[in-house]
Design an enzyme around this catalytic site. Sequence first.
Site, short mmCIF file in Angstrom:
data_model
loop_
_atom_site.label_atom_id
_atom_site.label_comp_id
_atom_site.label_asym_id
_atom_site.label_seq_id
_atom_site.Cartn_x
_atom_site.Cartn_y
_atom_site.Cartn_z
N SER A 174 -10.66 3.49 7.31
CA SER A 174 -10.64 3.98 5.94
C SER A 174 -11.01 2.80 5.06
O SER A 174 -10.43 1.71 5.21
CB SER A 174 -9.26 4.51 5.57
OG SER A 174 -9.19 4.87 4.22
N ASP B 110 0.86 -1.18 0.00
CA ASP B 110 0.00 0.00 0.00
C ASP B 110 0.89 1.23 0.00
O ASP B 110 1.76 1.38 0.87
CB ASP B 110 -0.89 -0.03 1.25
CG ASP B 110 -1.81 1.17 1.35
OD1 ASP B 110 -1.76 2.05 0.48
OD2 ASP B 110 -2.59 1.21 2.31
N ASP C 254 -14.17 7.54 4.90
CA ASP C 254 -13.63 7.35 6.25
C ASP C 254 -14.75 7.33 7.26
O ASP C 254 -15.68 8.15 7.20
CB ASP C 254 -12.66 8.49 6.61
CG ASP C 254 -11.35 8.41 5.86
OD1 ASP C 254 -11.07 7.36 5.25
OD2 ASP C 254 -10.60 9.42 5.86
N ARG D 84 5.16 2.24 10.06
CA ARG D 84 5.07 3.45 9.25
C ARG D 84 6.04 4.48 9.82
O ARG D 84 5.72 5.22 10.75
CB ARG D 84 3.64 3.97 9.21
CG ARG D 84 2.67 2.99 8.55
CD ARG D 84 1.27 3.53 8.43
NE ARG D 84 0.34 2.54 7.86
CZ ARG D 84 -0.97 2.72 7.75
NH1 ARG D 84 -1.52 3.86 8.17
NH2 ARG D 84 -1.73 1.78 7.23
N GLU E 115 -10.76 8.94 13.77
CA GLU E 115 -10.93 8.04 12.63
C GLU E 115 -10.76 6.59 13.06
O GLU E 115 -9.77 6.22 13.68
CB GLU E 115 -9.92 8.36 11.53
CG GLU E 115 -10.10 7.50 10.29
CD GLU E 115 -9.06 7.78 9.22
OE1 GLU E 115 -8.63 6.80 8.56
OE2 GLU E 115 -8.68 8.96 9.04
N GLN F 267 -4.10 -3.45 12.56
CA GLN F 267 -5.50 -3.29 12.18
C GLN F 267 -6.06 -4.59 11.63
O GLN F 267 -5.31 -5.50 11.27
CB GLN F 267 -5.67 -2.17 11.16
CG GLN F 267 -5.00 -2.37 9.82
CD GLN F 267 -5.13 -1.14 8.91
OE1 GLN F 267 -5.25 -0.01 9.37
NE2 GLN F 267 -5.08 -1.36 7.61
#
Length: 345
Positions: free
Chosen positions: A262, A57, A246, A111, A259, A126
């Site tokens: 997504s 991704d 979202d 990340r 959030e 996730q």
Amino acid sequence: MSYLIIPKGYRSILSAEETEHGIKLVKDFFQQALSKQLRLRRVTAPLFVLQGQGINDDLSGVERAVTFPVGDLGDRRAEVVHSLAKWKRLTLAEYKIRPGHGIYTDMNAIRADESLGNLHSLYVDQWDWESTVTERDRSVRYLKNTVRKIYSAMLDTERFVCTCYPQLRPFLSGRVTFLHSEELLQMFPGLNAKEREDAVCKRFGSVFIIGIGGKLSDGLPHDLRAPDYDDWSTPNEEGYNGLNGDLLVWNPILDRAFEVSSMGIRVDPKAMKLQLELSGKTEREKLYFHSRLLSGGLPLSIGGGIGQSRLCMLFLHKAHIGEIQASIWPDDQREACRRAGIKLI
């Protein structure tokens, strides 16, 4: 430090032992509820993939992947996944998952370019999920129905956690409000995108913002999206562009929008080709994932990611994601949290 929010008078409602137990309760319960709502089966996923295949991704296109050489492959480089948005679609094809059914997995990522704070960590965990759909399902109606199912699983999980810990009180609104990002811009024309999210979530509680990635009437996208998984360019039946979005909820601990997911209907060959052109990324058409999709070799799908630590943070009423997961934080942020009674793992 500019990304750190210190809620006034914050104290964790749960002890360290209760928190660790609560994390397992949330994760075990929610993944079962999600699997039932969306008819998903669990699969095993990679932590890293080879560079140069277009499988990782790319997020918004500027984040650096963590890479390393693989000795037995002549030092070809592998990279730690950012998410499994594209890998899952390949897996749907491999397992021949029929429409209306799908897969989910525990995704772990690094990340390195995240701006560290209450909601963002170097470590990302996730539930990545993906379902096969038909051409008829590529609609806002289908997208909304899927969001409602996910939100139902969230409501069930919140009720379960509050039963296990009566000192916690439920706060999620009973329903999701759907708005396109262009409608949101028209509602709050003087605010930037994040301020609009805060304002709309404070008003409605739980909101799904449709159409993330395409330019709005002010010439800017609500937020950035890679061009090769979510479909943010296809006109939908409500008169706007975009079949993705979202899911956000109002977080009363942090007093801001939060959030959770997504997600979206994924690009078909036509939408991918257009979005690669709009993003100036047409060279990706030659990569393995992209060439398979453009040739019609991958099923139509819908999918997304739901933050595990984020859901735990939300349902256990925590102020910082570092109260849920072990990660690395700047020294000044760790010290500021210590003074405020926010105990980072």
